[in-house]
Design an enzyme around this catalytic site. Structure first.
Site, PDB file in Angstrom:
ATOM      1  N   LYS A 211       0.850  -1.200   0.000  1.00  0.00           N
ATOM      2  CA  LYS A 211       0.000   0.000   0.000  1.00  0.00           C
ATOM      3  C   LYS A 211       0.882   1.245   0.000  1.00  0.00           C
ATOM      4  O   LYS A 211       0.650   2.189  -0.753  1.00  0.00           O
ATOM      5  CB  LYS A 211      -0.895   0.001   1.243  1.00  0.00           C
TER       6      LYS A 211
ATOM      7  N   ASP B  22      -7.690   1.816  -0.234  1.00  0.00           N
ATOM      8  CA  ASP B  22      -6.796   2.971  -0.118  1.00  0.00           C
ATOM      9  C   ASP B  22      -6.203   3.392  -1.460  1.00  0.00           C
ATOM     10  O   ASP B  22      -5.977   4.583  -1.706  1.00  0.00           O
ATOM     11  CB  ASP B  22      -5.668   2.674   0.885  1.00  0.00           C
TER      12      ASP B  22
ATOM     13  N   ASN C 291     -10.343   6.606   4.297  1.00  0.00           N
ATOM     14  CA  ASN C 291      -9.558   6.630   5.532  1.00  0.00           C
ATOM     15  C   ASN C 291      -8.086   6.373   5.187  1.00  0.00           C
ATOM     16  O   ASN C 291      -7.364   5.735   5.952  1.00  0.00           O
ATOM     17  CB  ASN C 291     -10.077   5.558   6.502  1.00  0.00           C
TER      18      ASN C 291
ATOM     19  N   ASP D 262       3.071  -0.860  12.157  1.00  0.00           N
ATOM     20  CA  ASP D 262       1.894  -1.584  11.651  1.00  0.00           C
ATOM     21  C   ASP D 262       2.004  -3.077  11.931  1.00  0.00           C
ATOM     22  O   ASP D 262       1.071  -3.703  12.443  1.00  0.00           O
ATOM     23  CB  ASP D 262       1.728  -1.346  10.153  1.00  0.00           C
TER      24      ASP D 262
ATOM     25  N   GLU E 294      -6.055   4.087  12.067  1.00  0.00           N
ATOM     26  CA  GLU E 294      -7.432   3.865  11.627  1.00  0.00           C
ATOM     27  C   GLU E 294      -8.407   3.933  12.801  1.00  0.00           C
ATOM     28  O   GLU E 294      -9.570   4.297  12.666  1.00  0.00           O
ATOM     29  CB  GLU E 294      -7.540   2.511  10.926  1.00  0.00           C
TER      30      GLU E 294
ATOM     31  N   HIS F 279      -8.481  -2.661   9.142  1.00  0.00           N
ATOM     32  CA  HIS F 279      -8.041  -3.884   8.461  1.00  0.00           C
ATOM     33  C   HIS F 279      -7.056  -4.696   9.290  1.00  0.00           C
ATOM     34  O   HIS F 279      -7.114  -5.917   9.329  1.00  0.00           O
ATOM     35  CB  HIS F 279      -7.426  -3.509   7.112  1.00  0.00           C
ATOM     36  N   ARG F 280      -6.149  -4.001   9.964  1.00  0.00           N
ATOM     37  CA  ARG F 280      -5.109  -4.749  10.679  1.00  0.00           C
ATOM     38  C   ARG F 280      -5.657  -5.456  11.917  1.00  0.00           C
ATOM     39  O   ARG F 280      -5.186  -6.527  12.281  1.00  0.00           O
ATOM     40  CB  ARG F 280      -3.934  -3.834  11.036  1.00  0.00           C
TER      41      ARG F 280
ATOM     42  N   LYS G 152      -9.093  -2.475   2.844  1.00  0.00           N
ATOM     43  CA  LYS G 152      -8.203  -1.314   2.846  1.00  0.00           C
ATOM     44  C   LYS G 152      -6.839  -1.658   2.223  1.00  0.00           C
ATOM     45  O   LYS G 152      -6.260  -0.849   1.516  1.00  0.00           O
ATOM     46  CB  LYS G 152      -8.019  -0.824   4.288  1.00  0.00           C
TER      47      LYS G 152
END
Ligand SMILES: Nc1ncnc2c1ncn2[C@@H]1O[C@H](COP(=O)(O)OP(=O)(O)OP(=O)(O)O)[C@@H](O)[C@H]1O
Ligand SMILES: Nc1ccn([C@H]2C[C@H](O)[C@@H](COP(=O)(O)O)O2)c(=O)n1
Length: 689
Positions: free
Chosen positions: A25, A52, A95, A332, A360, A408-409, A436
């Site tokens: 991403k 995204d 987002n 992340d 997020e 998402h994570r 995302k």
């Protein structure tokens, strides 16, 4: 992608195979913007397709940049060469921080120097994510920037339609301790105005997430801009810097996405005979900072081998070794460590993760809350988490419905909890939030995970013809995200295959010696193929032919033969795949899946069923009379009920549902309510029989 309200992950037991990761991403959105700002055409390969990147693409197109999809994950970007073609636009950036921050900076500079005005907005959470430090830097430069809601947060307006001289002589100061994206945004934008003079940026405060700045610098270099870095405090864009398209560029796979599968390899015993889990698209030489997650899983005990553009991971030490780690360099991927910590031999501490609070969602609070739901003891500090593992004997694990906060994570890392030794299912709410960055995350996970068939939940719908089994099963499978087996279709296919092979399936011929064996053999070798909604028998597309009443009658006749039923048994059981199955037919609950968690016997009066079938055929333009249909379905019911092999009857413990007076939605809700009851025990779908 799973569009369901929730996804129940059955207990998972082992993993092996190959995972092809989607594009990064961070790289995708950077190179999309750079290609759009450069002169000339850039072909980008392996670009991530996700929410995204979609918002970035939509924004660039709204700005007049032509972008053509020229192949799977390949885009051709016709760069604007730093010249605006639209002087006004309203951009929605969802987002996506990787879109909001760099576009704000680039458009603020272009609007100020060329006289334009743009508005940038996002979802509600984006409007809670601070951007004030970046705006301060842009205002220092002389760019008109206005917050349209709360000061310091999107939505924003950049530019006022007039041209403004920029103050480029002084070093631009930007804070680096809230988000590294502010610095990235300036680094990506300032080469647009550095033709005449060098521009310096000074970072205030300790810069966080430095590896993301490395990605930015590497991408700038690919587009012809060599930034001079002095430590992590000062960056200089040399005079005369100008974006030049590299022509073509391949986007690396996403190293943050790799973390879920590295973690999977660390906790899942490999399937027998397998060397481990191979993760493709990213290697140890990746330019992405989250590749350092490899060090963390190694420290916890996994074996990770670097291969060209791939990683091979194997579980080695078990339980995992607890860690105490400063995670500032992998903000992340570090979320994945929080779930891995449940499988460790002592408490793990993840430090220096305050930036989680402005992502997020407030990820620190979210992770602590959801880990506790699983039974873990978690200490939540202002910038750290301390996580006690859960017992390796399975005691202490609780079945949980994981709230995912549109993050998402959160969804992806909690999938790892499905390997719990208690063998309890894990519910992931709103699974589509993975769109995302990794829309096919769960499909990819299921493709490499194995479990005992007994753990894969099955919901059976049996009943007479035209009672609505297929309609109900399709709807249930969709809402639960499960596979679907229309077992009648297999018998219909066999009837048709017999006809194509010249085998007479009418009653007298079926009694002939050898006929049943020939049909059994044909059933074992059925050349069937499913392509979306289409069904193929060899080279023939037979979807429509299968739905005829004649095909139903032929199916009913061949289905009475024990040889045929035996031949199709294994094929039907093979439909039991992760994450679950809804199967409909006549003997799903009695013979094929006797251990199903829920069995429903669906009926309606013969008159109602004939009327429904009549309506169905009319809608398809197939002529039929009510009288003929009623007679046919009664004959079929009689044969299906009275045969010796797997006769149509309610399975033991089946819930009886007469839907004569129910709408389809009422039947669906009724079965979902029963399913919920089956699933509400401490061990998930233990069954309600
Ligand atoms: N509760 C209901 N109320 C009204 N119509 C319904 C209801 N359930 C299903 N139907 C309609 O009845 C028709 C037959 O349904 P469906 O094909 O699902 O039955 P089936 O039991 O799978 O049949 P078969 O066993 O022949 O494959 C469809 O047109 C469907 O839309
Ligand atoms: N599990 C099953 C499914 C179907 N059959 C037979 C009996 C039916 O009359 C015929 C066609 O089924 P339909 O598509 O109408 O559901 O196939 C069976 O014996 N067992």
């Amino acid at each position: 992608m799973y569009q369901t309200a929730f996804l129940d992950l059955p207990p998972l037991m082992s993993a092996a195979g190959r995972v092809r990761l989607p594009g990064s991403k961070s790289i995708s959105n950077r190179v999309l913007l750079l290609a759009a700002l450069s002169a000339g055409c850039t072909t980008l390969h392996e670009v991530l397709e996700s929410d995204d990147t979609q918002v970035m693409l939509a924004a660039l197109r709204a700005l007049g940049c032509r972008i053509d999809a020229t192949g799977a994950q390949t885009l051709q970007v016709h760069g604007l060469g730093g010249q605006l073609v639209q002087r006004q636009a309203q951009l929605f950036l969802g987002n996506a921080g990787t879109a909001m921050r760099p576009l704000t900076a680039a458009l603020a500079l272009l609007a100020a120097t060329q006289g334009a005005q743009f508005e940038l907005a996002g979802v509600a959470r984006m409007h809670e994510r601070p951007i004030g430090d970046l705006l301060d830097a842009l205002r220092q430069l002389g760019c008109p920037v206005q917050c349209l809601g709360q000061e310091g947060y999107p939505p924003l307006r950049v530019g006022d339609g007039a041209q403004h001289a920029l103050r480029l002589d002084e070093a631009i100061r930007v804070r680096g301790d809230v988000s590294s994206q502010f610095l990235t945004a300036l680094l990506l934008a300032l080469p647009l105005v550095s033709a005449q003079q060098a521009i310096a940026i000074e970072v205030q405060g300790e810069l966080i997430s430095k590896p993301y700045i490395d990605i930015t610098l590497a991408m700038l270099a690919r587009f012809g801009v060599q930034v001079q870095r002095e430590g992590w405090e000062r960056f200089v864009i040399p005079a005369g810097s100008q974006y030049r398209s590299p022509g073509a560029l391949h986007v690396e796979a996403d190293a943050s996405s790799a973390s879920y599968f590295l973690a999977l390899g660390a906790i899942a015993p490999p399937s027998p005979g397998s060397a481990g889990l191979r993760i493709e698209g990213v290697g140890l030489d990746s330019i992405q900072g989250d590749i350092r997650f490899v060090d963390a899983v190694r420290a916890m005990g996994a074996e990770v081998e670097g291969q060209p553009n791939a990683l091979l991971v194997r579980r080695a030490r078990w339980p995992l070794r607890a860690i105490d780690l400063d995670c500032n360099h992998i903000p992340d991927a570090a979320m994945t460590l929080a779930v891995l910590a449940l499988y460790a031999d002592g408490p793990s501490v993840l430090r220096n993760i305050a930036s989680w609070r402005v992502k997020e969602t407030d990820r620190l609070a979210a992770m602590a809350c959801e880990l506790r739901k699983l039974g873990a003891q978690v200490e939540e500090g202002s910038d750290y988490l301390r996580i006690e593992p859960l017992p390796a004997d399975g005691s202490g694990w609780r079945s949980a419905s994981i709230h995912t906060y549109d993050d998402h994570r959160v969804a992806m890392c909690f999938a790892l909890a499905a390997f719990n030794p208690a063998r309890i299912k894990v519910r992931i709410e709103d699974p589509k939030c993975v769109a995302k960055t990794f829309p096919d995350f769960f499909e990819t996970l299921f493709a490499v995970c194995q479990t005992d068939a007994a753990h894969i939940p099955v919901l059976c719908i049996d009943g007479p013809t035209a009672s609505g089994k297929g309609t109900l099963a399709t709807e249930l499978a969709q809402r639960l995200g499960y596979h679907r087996l229309d077992s009648g279709l297999l018998y219909r296919l066999l009837g048709l295959a017999a006809e194509r092979a010249g085998i007479d399936t009418r009653a007298p011929a079926l009694q002939q010696p050898g006929c049943a064996a020939a049909l059994g053999q044909l059933a074992r070798e059925l050349p069937l193929r499913f392509e979306g909604q289409q069904v193929w028998l060899g080279d023939e597309e037979v979807s429509a032919a299968l739905r005829s009443e004649a095909a139903g009658m032929a199916a009913s006749r061949v289905a009475a033969l024990p040889e045929v039923r035996a031949a199709l048994l294994e094929l039907q059981r093979n439909f039991r795949r992760l994450p679950g199955l809804v199967a409909d037919g006549r003997d799903m609950g009695t013979v094929v899946f006797p251990d199903a968690a829920l069995k429903v016997y669906l009926t309606a009066s013969a008159e109602q069923r004939a009327q429904r079938r009549h309506l169905q055929l009319m809608a398809q333009g197939i002529p039929a009379t009510m009288a003929d249909l009623l007679a046919d379905l009664q004959a079929r019911d009689e044969r299906d009920r009275s045969r010796s092999a797997a006769p149509l009857k309610p399975a033991e413990g089946a819930r009886l549902l007469d839907n004569s007076e129910q709408s389809i939605e009422q039947s669906v809700q009724q079965v979902l309510d029963w399913w919920q009851v089956c699933n509400s025990g401490p061990n998930g779908p233990a069954g309600c029989l």
